[in-house]
Design an enzyme around this catalytic site. Structure first.
Site, mmCIF file in Angstrom:
data_model
loop_
_atom_site.group_PDB
_atom_site.id
_atom_site.type_symbol
_atom_site.label_atom_id
_atom_site.label_comp_id
_atom_site.label_asym_id
_atom_site.label_seq_id
_atom_site.Cartn_x
_atom_site.Cartn_y
_atom_site.Cartn_z
ATOM 1 N N ASP A 128 3.029 6.452 -4.234
ATOM 2 C CA ASP A 128 3.739 7.465 -3.466
ATOM 3 C C ASP A 128 5.118 6.948 -3.094
ATOM 4 O OD1 ASP A 128 4.261 9.838 -2.112
ATOM 5 O OD2 ASP A 128 2.973 9.386 -0.404
ATOM 6 N N LYS A 129 5.912 7.837 -2.514
ATOM 7 C CA LYS A 129 7.258 7.531 -2.033
ATOM 8 C C LYS A 129 7.400 8.040 -0.614
ATOM 9 C CE LYS A 129 11.214 10.125 -1.334
ATOM 10 N NZ LYS A 129 11.274 11.451 -0.662
ATOM 11 N N SER A 171 10.587 8.725 2.362
ATOM 12 C CA SER A 171 11.992 8.700 2.745
ATOM 13 C C SER A 171 12.097 8.645 4.262
ATOM 14 C CB SER A 171 12.712 9.956 2.229
ATOM 15 O OG SER A 171 13.987 10.087 2.832
ATOM 16 N N SER A 190 4.718 2.527 11.993
ATOM 17 C CA SER A 190 4.503 3.979 11.978
ATOM 18 C C SER A 190 4.473 4.509 10.553
ATOM 19 C CB SER A 190 5.602 4.667 12.784
ATOM 20 O OG SER A 190 5.463 6.071 12.741
ATOM 21 N N LYS A 211 0.412 5.108 7.962
ATOM 22 C CA LYS A 211 0.009 6.370 7.328
ATOM 23 C C LYS A 211 -0.101 6.213 5.811
ATOM 24 C CE LYS A 211 3.382 8.797 9.333
ATOM 25 N NZ LYS A 211 3.958 8.066 10.469
ATOM 26 N N LYS A 212 0.836 5.467 5.212
ATOM 27 C CA LYS A 212 0.800 5.294 3.759
ATOM 28 C C LYS A 212 -0.377 4.424 3.333
ATOM 29 C CE LYS A 212 4.254 7.902 2.748
ATOM 30 N NZ LYS A 212 3.998 9.175 2.048
#
Length: 438
Positions: free
Chosen positions: A82-83, A85, A185, A189-190
């Site tokens: 995933d990415k 930003s 943070s 989540k990732k």
């Protein structure tokens, strides 16, 4: 002796290093409510001033990841990458990047956020598409990732719930900008999404939260080192946000920009460079290409042969949107009732933007939020924003304003004029890729 939150706070306040067990106990207390809001605020302020070692930041990130459900993808036969930003203006990269990466052989379970402040949110953009289910249950999320190769959805309450409470307290105690807390943070989540690798896009400039290169590079290094320390291969690009990335800023207007990009109707040059470079990093991280140069060719081919567009269209349809969305996006997207040209008013060259002000002008139109939970008007925004270096005459439109009424147009026009600078000579084009870490 039982766990005492105040001792954790005292140790960090005095510059000491916390052990993993203490951090885990504090985050458990944050999650279940046994640590008070005041104690969380004091801890955040102590970290803000004292910082954290890499070992502490890794422990904080893993504890926040483990505060809820951690996904895994045993059913997939492709790398899961995933990415993320850090947020900007006209940054609709995710809408093109996820299907490009999927068309090249990756699985992309992209868990995205909503806009807040001057930055837009990927989730708000996707919800411009009628019928699109941005918050599916896990079964549908997995089905779409397996079938389409990608799914762009919102964070469920079961993924890293500690982050939601922690961020809310940081937001009202002036501790958001702490690099270790930003790092934990983002990465908690990732990591909870069960990724095999991650690529980060750290924005730098007057439209980014990190407005200078030193701070942007500090955050990029922290993210890469902590992610790797937590067991997830990660690279980060630092990219320019001193002007809007796309020529559109808003929600439906950025979706239309992405549709034009995917179908080849129009592609903003800086947006293309960032999208292809991030796609290339994802393919290399996933082991599907040996070099960035080779990977860029694969990514461009997925664009040119229509396979990326096909993946996007399939994802939209499987998440409840129109089956023919990319065939006629203009028919499906809501349009603002008033569209007005904002003229340059002078001769010269576009010399620069106050990009944050551009984002705030979209908020003033109703296309963004002042507070979490505020409704968003998907139809309003700006299009045809001119890139820096463009020659203009007095009657050249510098942007088209999409609004609900003439009063909104007047406000946006006033803000736009303040946000754009002109010069007698053309400025040299600034690079859009500023650096790489990892």
């Amino acid at each position: 002796m039982s766990f005492l939150p105040q001792e954790i706070i005292r140790t960090k306040r005095d510059g000491g290093e916390l052990d993993s067990a203490g951090i885990a106990a504090f985050i458990q207390g944050l999650t279940d409510g046994s640590v008070s809001e005041g104690q969380v605020a004091a801890f955040a302020m102590a970290v803000f001033f004292r910082g954290m070692s890499r070992k502490e930041a890794v422990a904080l990130t893993l504890s926040m990841r483990d505060s809820g459900e951690v996904l895994s993808w045993p059913e997939l036969d492709r790398p899961v990458v995933d990415k993320h930003s850090t947020g900007g203006v006209g940054d609709n990269v995710s809408l093109m990047l996820a299907p490009i990466a999927a068309a090249c052989g990756l699985a992309v379970p992209m868990i995205s956020g909503r806009g807040l402040g001057h930055t837009g949110g990927t989730l708000d953009k996707m919800e411009s598409i009628p019928g699109y289910t941005a918050m599916p249950d896990n079964a549908l999320f997995r089905k779409v990732v397996s079938s389409s190769g990608c799914a762009i959805i919102g964070q469920t309450g079961n993924l890293a719930p500690a982050d939601k409470r922690f961020y809310g307290i940081r937001d009202v105690t002036a501790t958001v900008e702490s690099v270790p807390l930003i790092t934990a943070s983002i990465l908690s989540k990732k990591l909870a999404a069960g990724l095999g690798a991650l690529v980060l896009d750290v924005k730098c400039g007057n439209g980014a939260f990190m407005d200078n290169p030193d701070r942007a590079n500090e955050l990029a290094r922290s993210l890469v080192e902590v992610a790797v320390g937590a067991g997830m291969p990660t690279t980060a690009l630092v990219t320019d946000m001193n002007q809007p990335l796309a020529s559109a800023a808003g929600n439906a207007v950025e979706v239309m920009n992405a549709a034009d990009f995917l179908t080849g109707k129009a592609r903003d040059s800086r947006l293309l460079e960032v999208t292809l470079t991030l796609a290339a990093e994802m393919l290399v991280s996933g082991g599907l290409a040996a070099t960035v140069e080779e990977a860029k060719k694969h990514a461009l081919a997925a664009l040119e042969n229509g396979s990326a567009a096909e993946r996007f269209n399939r994802m939209v349809a499987e998440l409840g949107g129109p089956k023919d969305f990319l065939a006629d996006p203009d028919r499906h997207l809501e349009k603002a009732p008033v569209v007005s040209a904002c003229l340059a008013g002078e001769q010269g060259y576009v010399a620069g933007y106050d990009t944050r002000a551009i984002g705030l002008s979209v908020v003033a139109l109703g296309g963004g939020r002042i507070r979490p939970g505020d409704p968003v008007d998907h139809a309003v925004g700006l299009t045809q924003l001119l890139p820096v270096g463009t020659r203009v005459e007095k009657d050249t439109p510098i942007a088209m304003i999409h609004a609900r009424n003439a009063d909104q147009v007047a406000v946006a026009e006033k803000e736009l004029r303040k946000a754009i600078r002109f010069a007698d000579t053309a400025a040299q084009a600034a690079p859009v890729i500023l650096g790489r870490h990892g």
